[in-house]
Design an enzyme around this catalytic site. Sequence first.
Site, mmCIF file in Angstrom:
data_model
loop_
_atom_site.group_PDB
_atom_site.id
_atom_site.type_symbol
_atom_site.label_atom_id
_atom_site.label_comp_id
_atom_site.label_asym_id
_atom_site.label_seq_id
_atom_site.Cartn_x
_atom_site.Cartn_y
_atom_site.Cartn_z
ATOM 1 C CG LEU A 46 -6.961 -8.295 6.384
ATOM 2 C CD1 LEU A 46 -7.749 -9.605 6.351
ATOM 3 C CD2 LEU A 46 -5.514 -8.542 6.004
ATOM 4 C CG ASP A 47 -4.631 -3.743 1.286
ATOM 5 O OD1 ASP A 47 -4.854 -2.746 1.994
ATOM 6 O OD2 ASP A 47 -3.491 -4.041 0.856
ATOM 7 N N PRO A 48 -8.963 -4.600 0.479
ATOM 8 C CG PRO A 48 -10.279 -2.908 -0.468
ATOM 9 C CD PRO A 48 -8.929 -3.164 0.133
ATOM 10 C CB ALA A 50 -5.952 -8.797 1.824
ATOM 11 N NE ARG A 181 -1.491 -2.294 -0.303
ATOM 12 C CZ ARG A 181 -1.931 -1.043 -0.360
ATOM 13 N NH1 ARG A 181 -1.907 -0.380 -1.498
ATOM 14 N NH2 ARG A 181 -2.381 -0.449 0.727
#
Length: 301
Positions: A46-48, A50, A181
């Site tokens: 997961l993106d930071p 998120a 994204r």
Amino acid sequence: MGRRKKGRAVSGWVIVDKPAGMTSTAVVNKLRWAFDAKKAGHAGTLDPDATGLLAVALGEATKTIPFITDAEKAYRFTVRLGAATDTDDAAGRVLDTSDLRPDTETLRAALSDFVGDIMQVPPQYSAVRLEGERAYDIARSGEEMELEARPLHVASLTLIDRQDNDHAELEMVCGKGGYVRSIARDLGRQLGCLGHVVSLRRMWSGPFEIDQAVTLDELEPLYRTEEIDRFLGPVEAGLADLPQVRLSAEGAMRMKNGNPGAVVSADATFGDVAWGSYQGQPVGIGTYRAGALHPSRVFNL
């Protein structure tokens, strides 16, 4: 003689509700320390910024990670219309803006073009490798690059809410390798208004759902104590999407030694990848054929 790894031989799954502002790797490292585990990993970054479901595997459960990574996942996210950023999310630098705003019906109709088997170009700031380097490292250096489009299966993309003209809340169910994204970026381009993600939350991943998740704040008082093990799910939880076969006592022993193990009953059909158990305990994973399970992974539990 090599040094032995420190930590407990603890195995199982911990389903975490990842907070914003923390990398997935940092969560895994914290959990490995908190459980005093020898080995740990996660099933899908997961993106930071998120939040949401991060499935963390400890010990022998790490051998089941690929089956969660390959499974479908669901994301709830909000797109900010009217601006494109270099990271395709709110953390990035604004590259361009637009005063155009599509009406809700136009937006909803556009979603169908992103459902099914599509080709998707990853964000410039992503972990994709290009000639041995991570794309985000190249992007941070200021160098321009072209990333190749990759196949992605999107099972569904649904408009949940249109809070105002500038925002749209969506939910996507997709297969391995999907970038939310990129969906926001490409949807904004198609609509002519540009767009980027301002919030992102993973709701489920394979057999794991967000209502099973525990927060780091809930775990913190139990770090490095025996009580923390109550948040540990079984190794076989990562195999819920695979058929199960039940091994004989001799078959379980043979499989643990790397040989085909005799099966006494099976939910699998010939050629299936399945997991084998004996007396309810997982023994390994393999291919089912000719009344036996031919191992590819064996658990040391």
